[in-house]
Scaffold this active site. Structure first.
Site, mmCIF file in Angstrom:
data_model
loop_
_atom_site.group_PDB
_atom_site.id
_atom_site.type_symbol
_atom_site.label_atom_id
_atom_site.label_comp_id
_atom_site.label_asym_id
_atom_site.label_seq_id
_atom_site.Cartn_x
_atom_site.Cartn_y
_atom_site.Cartn_z
ATOM 1 N N GLU A 62 0.847 -1.197 0.000
ATOM 2 C CA GLU A 62 0.000 0.000 0.000
ATOM 3 C C GLU A 62 0.884 1.251 0.000
ATOM 4 O O GLU A 62 1.884 1.328 0.725
ATOM 5 C CB GLU A 62 -0.864 -0.044 1.260
ATOM 6 C CG GLU A 62 -1.809 1.117 1.465
ATOM 7 C CD GLU A 62 -2.666 0.936 2.723
ATOM 8 O OE1 GLU A 62 -3.610 1.715 2.903
ATOM 9 O OE2 GLU A 62 -2.374 0.008 3.528
ATOM 10 N N LYS A 68 -9.123 2.867 -2.095
ATOM 11 C CA LYS A 68 -9.468 2.165 -0.853
ATOM 12 C C LYS A 68 -10.818 2.652 -0.319
ATOM 13 O O LYS A 68 -11.014 3.857 -0.127
ATOM 14 C CB LYS A 68 -8.360 2.409 0.169
ATOM 15 C CG LYS A 68 -8.479 1.635 1.476
ATOM 16 C CD LYS A 68 -7.263 1.944 2.353
ATOM 17 C CE LYS A 68 -7.223 1.115 3.624
ATOM 18 N NZ LYS A 68 -6.028 1.451 4.433
ATOM 19 N N CYS A 82 -5.399 -3.311 1.856
ATOM 20 C CA CYS A 82 -5.176 -3.480 3.284
ATOM 21 C C CYS A 82 -6.457 -3.776 4.057
ATOM 22 O O CYS A 82 -7.016 -4.862 3.956
ATOM 23 C CB CYS A 82 -4.440 -2.262 3.838
ATOM 24 S SG CYS A 82 -3.646 -2.558 5.439
#
Length: 263
Positions: A40, A109, A143
């Site tokens: 990430e 995200k 993540c």
């Protein structure tokens, strides 16, 4: 298809990060990998503060072009974690270039982790749309996203066979890599590739344990907890289940999201 995961320390100079990624892509290509997955925010670092994140987001076009050049130069696809500009705050994203340097997917995200994400990023507005590459259908998560079973299930229901997950996961949450990621793979009958950091970004100590898990939940490859590594695994379509949890779901019983259970 052979896949490579780059487990690295955070690199706070985006140009230096691209230089290291070039070396990784060269090695991955020599090993026959079709795609390289970074952690990430690999191009510039993760826990670096809102001002630095805005600076990286302002360079998104330039950095995306750099990833495309590396893909063309080395003949490997790349899924690179980086910041993108947004209307309000930057987005924590991943861009995927094919081996010819053509952008095939971009994802922001959607599930933000605590104050570290909230102060630096705005959440993405949509899940990844699975895309085709090398005969595989691939979805994206970042993540904390993969810790939500609904997200992985949604990608699997859209036909994803492989989920790529750039990650910046820190201690004491190492069980995400050892328990949750294998579970996401097994419960959905998909491959999951989880590329994490090692080292520190105060106050975080990253736990490594990057892994490639098969549809049975077993590791095809796993990195150490504290070492910079490039790990590889060969993905075999024959391992994808012909029948599994997806087929046996009783969606008629679950109802729409947030529906109250019968009393």
């Amino acid at each position: 298809m052979k896949i490579a995961l780059w487990q690295t320390q955070p690199i706070h100079d985006a140009d230096l990060a691209l230089g290291h990624l070039a070396e990784v892509c060269s090695r991955a290509a020599a090993e026959g990998a079709a795609i390289v997955v970074t952690p990430e925010m690999a191009l510039g670092g993760y826990n670096i503060g809102p001002d630095a994140i805005r600076g990286l987001a302002g360079r998104a076009d330039d950095l995306t072009d750099g990833v495309a050049r590396l893909a063309r130069q080395h003949g490997v696809a790349i899924a690179a974690g980086m910041a993108f500009a947004g209307a309000d705050k930057p987005r924590n994203g991943v861009v995927v270039m094919d081996r010819n340097g053509r952008e095939v997917s971009r994802y922001h995200k959607t599930h933000l982790f605590g104050s570290v994400d909230a102060c630096q990023f705005a959440p993405g507005k949509a899940l990844s749309v699975p895309f085709e590459m090398g005969g595989w259908k691939i979805g994206l998560a970042i993540c904390y996203d993969i810790e939500f079973p609904e997200l992985a299930r949604a990608l699997a229901l859209e036909g994803a066979e492989l989920i790529l997950v750039p990650t910046a996961n820190m201690m004491p949450f190492d069980t995400v890599a050892t328990r949750m990621v294998p579970t996401r793979a097994q419960e959905n009958g998909v491959f999951v590739a989880y590329a994490n950091y090692v080292g520190t970004e105060e106050p975080f100590t990253y736990c490594g344990l990057s892994c490639i898990c098969g549809p049975d939940g077993n590791d095809l490859a796993r990195a150490d907890t504290g070492r910079v590594e490039l790990i590889f695994a060969e993905l075999d379509r024959a391992a994808l289940p012909r029948h599994g949890h997806i087929d046996d779901r009783r969606s008629d019983l679950y109802g729409p999201p947030n529906k109250s259970l019968p009393k």
